[in-house]
Design a protein around this motif. Structure first.
Motif, PDB file in Angstrom:
ATOM      1  N   MET A   1       0.860  -1.035   0.201  1.00 27.84           N
ATOM      2  CA  MET A   1      -0.005  -0.053  -0.105  1.00 27.84           C
ATOM      3  C   MET A   1       0.847   1.307  -0.166  1.00 27.84           C
ATOM      4  SD  MET A   1      -3.048   0.886  -0.174  1.00 27.84           S
ATOM      5  CE  MET A   1      -3.912   2.343   0.071  1.00 27.84           C
ATOM      6  N   ARG A   2       2.036   1.211   0.733  1.00 25.00           N
ATOM      7  CA  ARG A   2       3.073   2.357   0.858  1.00 25.00           C
ATOM      8  C   ARG A   2       3.395   2.794  -0.469  1.00 25.00           C
ATOM      9  NH1 ARG A   2       7.067   2.636   5.736  1.00 25.00           N
ATOM     10  NH2 ARG A   2       5.327   3.266   6.829  1.00 25.00           N
ATOM     11  N   ARG A   3       3.800   1.598  -1.275  1.00 22.14           N
ATOM     12  CA  ARG A   3       4.443   1.613  -2.504  1.00 22.14           C
ATOM     13  C   ARG A   3       3.596   2.480  -3.428  1.00 22.14           C
ATOM     14  NH1 ARG A   3       8.042  -3.406  -4.341  1.00 22.14           N
ATOM     15  NH2 ARG A   3      10.075  -2.512  -3.334  1.00 22.14           N
ATOM     16  N   LEU A   4       2.241   1.952  -3.439  1.00 20.39           N
ATOM     17  CA  LEU A   4       1.356   2.616  -4.267  1.00 20.39           C
ATOM     18  C   LEU A   4       1.127   3.956  -3.932  1.00 20.39           C
ATOM     19  CD1 LEU A   4      -0.953   2.102  -6.585  1.00 20.39           C
ATOM     20  CD2 LEU A   4      -2.426   1.381  -4.687  1.00 20.39           C
ATOM     21  N   LEU A   5       1.066   4.445  -2.862  1.00 17.92           N
ATOM     22  CA  LEU A   5       0.965   5.706  -2.399  1.00 17.92           C
ATOM     23  C   LEU A   5       1.989   6.732  -2.906  1.00 17.92           C
ATOM     24  CD1 LEU A   5      -0.826   7.819  -0.829  1.00 17.92           C
ATOM     25  CD2 LEU A   5       0.751   7.169   1.101  1.00 17.92           C
ATOM     26  N   PHE A   6       3.344   5.990  -2.692  1.00 16.25           N
ATOM     27  CA  PHE A   6       4.484   6.804  -3.143  1.00 16.25           C
ATOM     28  C   PHE A   6       4.468   6.974  -4.550  1.00 16.25           C
ATOM     29  CE2 PHE A   6       6.798   5.672   0.789  1.00 16.25           C
ATOM     30  CZ  PHE A   6       6.623   7.005   1.591  1.00 16.25           C
ATOM     31  N   ALA A   7       3.872   5.757  -5.401  1.00 13.30           N
ATOM     32  CA  ALA A   7       3.942   6.095  -6.923  1.00 13.30           C
ATOM     33  C   ALA A   7       3.012   6.950  -7.207  1.00 13.30           C
ATOM     34  CB  ALA A   7       3.449   4.579  -7.347  1.00 13.30           C
ATOM     35  N   ALA A   8       1.823   6.990  -6.533  1.00 11.75           N
ATOM     36  CA  ALA A   8       0.749   8.093  -6.869  1.00 11.75           C
ATOM     37  C   ALA A   8       1.128   9.427  -6.696  1.00 11.75           C
ATOM     38  CB  ALA A   8      -0.606   7.777  -6.310  1.00 11.75           C
ATOM     39  N   LEU A   9       1.890   9.541  -5.294  1.00 10.38           N
ATOM     40  CA  LEU A   9       2.203  10.948  -5.384  1.00 10.38           C
ATOM     41  C   LEU A   9       3.434  11.487  -6.381  1.00 10.38           C
ATOM     42  CD1 LEU A   9       2.126  13.205  -3.326  1.00 10.38           C
ATOM     43  CD2 LEU A   9       4.176  11.834  -1.953  1.00 10.38           C
ATOM     44  N   LEU A  10       4.388  10.389  -6.626  1.00 10.32           N
ATOM     45  CA  LEU A  10       5.378  10.872  -7.539  1.00 10.32           C
ATOM     46  C   LEU A  10       4.747  11.246  -9.057  1.00 10.32           C
ATOM     47  CD1 LEU A  10       8.231  11.095  -8.385  1.00 10.32           C
ATOM     48  CD2 LEU A  10       8.127   8.577  -8.866  1.00 10.32           C
ATOM     49  N   ALA A  11       3.559  10.321  -9.188  1.00  6.97           N
ATOM     50  CA  ALA A  11       3.039  10.747 -10.631  1.00  6.97           C
ATOM     51  C   ALA A  11       2.200  12.006 -10.449  1.00  6.97           C
ATOM     52  CB  ALA A  11       2.032   9.699 -10.954  1.00  6.97           C
ATOM     53  N   VAL A  12       1.748  12.301  -9.553  1.00  6.47           N
ATOM     54  CA  VAL A  12       1.007  13.531  -9.351  1.00  6.47           C
ATOM     55  C   VAL A  12       1.849  14.895  -9.406  1.00  6.47           C
ATOM     56  CG1 VAL A  12      -0.201  15.094  -8.016  1.00  6.47           C
ATOM     57  CG2 VAL A  12      -1.176  12.709  -8.203  1.00  6.47           C
ATOM     58  N   SER A  13       3.087  14.578  -8.904  1.00  9.68           N
ATOM     59  CA  SER A  13       4.054  15.591  -8.705  1.00  9.68           C
ATOM     60  C   SER A  13       4.760  15.799 -10.033  1.00  9.68           C
ATOM     61  CB  SER A  13       5.205  15.155  -7.689  1.00  9.68           C
ATOM     62  OG  SER A  13       5.863  14.201  -8.143  1.00  9.68           O
ATOM     63  N   LEU A  14       4.909  14.748 -10.744  1.00 14.89           N
ATOM     64  CA  LEU A  14       5.756  14.875 -12.094  1.00 14.89           C
ATOM     65  C   LEU A  14       4.913  15.348 -13.180  1.00 14.89           C
ATOM     66  CD1 LEU A  14       7.811  11.800 -12.259  1.00 14.89           C
ATOM     67  CD2 LEU A  14       8.695  13.948 -11.865  1.00 14.89           C
ATOM     68  N   SER A  15       3.338  15.242 -12.905  1.00 15.24           N
ATOM     69  CA  SER A  15       2.299  15.576 -14.014  1.00 15.24           C
ATOM     70  C   SER A  15       2.140  17.207 -13.936  1.00 15.24           C
ATOM     71  CB  SER A  15       1.187  14.817 -13.677  1.00 15.24           C
ATOM     72  OG  SER A  15       0.684  15.239 -12.467  1.00 15.24           O
ATOM     73  N   ASN A  16       2.310  17.626 -12.802  1.00 15.18           N
ATOM     74  CA  ASN A  16       1.949  19.082 -12.466  1.00 15.18           C
ATOM     75  C   ASN A  16       3.106  19.953 -13.103  1.00 15.18           C
ATOM     76  OD1 ASN A  16      -0.411  18.582 -11.174  1.00 15.18           O
ATOM     77  ND2 ASN A  16       0.624  19.000  -9.111  1.00 15.18           N
ATOM     78  N   SER A  17       4.403  19.358 -13.173  1.00 13.57           N
ATOM     79  CA  SER A  17       5.512  20.430 -13.671  1.00 13.57           C
ATOM     80  C   SER A  17       5.712  19.902 -15.352  1.00 13.57           C
ATOM     81  CB  SER A  17       6.632  19.807 -12.895  1.00 13.57           C
ATOM     82  OG  SER A  17       7.186  18.556 -13.271  1.00 13.57           O
ATOM     83  N   THR A  18       5.453  21.062 -15.961  1.00  8.67           N
ATOM     84  CA  THR A  18       5.741  21.208 -17.474  1.00  8.67           C
ATOM     85  C   THR A  18       6.969  21.636 -17.769  1.00  8.67           C
ATOM     86  OG1 THR A  18       4.162  23.028 -17.660  1.00  8.67           O
ATOM     87  CG2 THR A  18       3.260  20.785 -17.889  1.00  8.67           C
ATOM     88  N   GLY A  19       7.555  21.065 -18.757  1.00  7.17           N
ATOM     89  CA  GLY A  19       8.937  21.853 -19.218  1.00  7.17           C
ATOM     90  C   GLY A  19       9.929  21.778 -18.287  1.00  7.17           C
ATOM     91  N   CYS A  20      10.909  22.723 -18.139  1.00  6.70           N
ATOM     92  CA  CYS A  20      12.106  22.655 -17.090  1.00  6.70           C
ATOM     93  C   CYS A  20      11.792  23.220 -15.852  1.00  6.70           C
ATOM     94  CB  CYS A  20      13.194  23.500 -17.600  1.00  6.70           C
ATOM     95  SG  CYS A  20      13.997  23.184 -19.041  1.00  6.70           S
ATOM     96  N   PHE A  21      12.468  22.429 -14.880  1.00  6.66           N
ATOM     97  CA  PHE A  21      12.190  22.979 -13.490  1.00  6.66           C
ATOM     98  C   PHE A  21      12.651  24.474 -13.138  1.00  6.66           C
ATOM     99  CE2 PHE A  21      13.619  23.252  -9.079  1.00  6.66           C
ATOM    100  CZ  PHE A  21      12.518  22.765  -8.285  1.00  6.66           C
TER     101      PHE A  21
END
Length: 72
Positions: A1-21
C-alpha cells in the motif's frame, strides 16, 4: 500500500511540472526580450563562424575562368 501511495504521489508531482524545473528566461517581459535578442544574435554569429570554419565563405575556384570582383 505504501508503494502505491508513493507511486501515486510521484505521478502527481511529475504531472504538475511541465517543461524545465527552472525557467530559462526571466519573467519580466523587458528583460526576457533582451535575453532573447542576445540569444538570437549569438546564433547568427555561430552560423557565420561555422561557414568560416568550413571555408564556405571563400570564392569558388571550380570555374574555368577567374573573376577578381572588380570593374573590368
Amino acid at each position: 500500500m505504501r508503494r502505491l501511495l508513493f507511486a501515486a504521489l510521484l505521478a502527481v508531482s511529475l504531472s504538475n511540472s511541465t517543461g524545465c524545473f527552472l525557467a530559462a528566461y526571466d519573467a519580466d517581459p523587458a528583460v526576457r526580450a533582451r535575453q532573447l535578442m542576445y540569444t538570437s544574435e549569438e546564433l547568427r554569429q555561430l552560423r557565420e563562424e561555422w561557414h568560416r570554419f568550413w571555408l564556405l565563405d571563400q570564392p569558388n575556384h571550380m570555374y574555368p575562368y577567374n573573376t577578381h570582383g572588380g570593374v573590368i
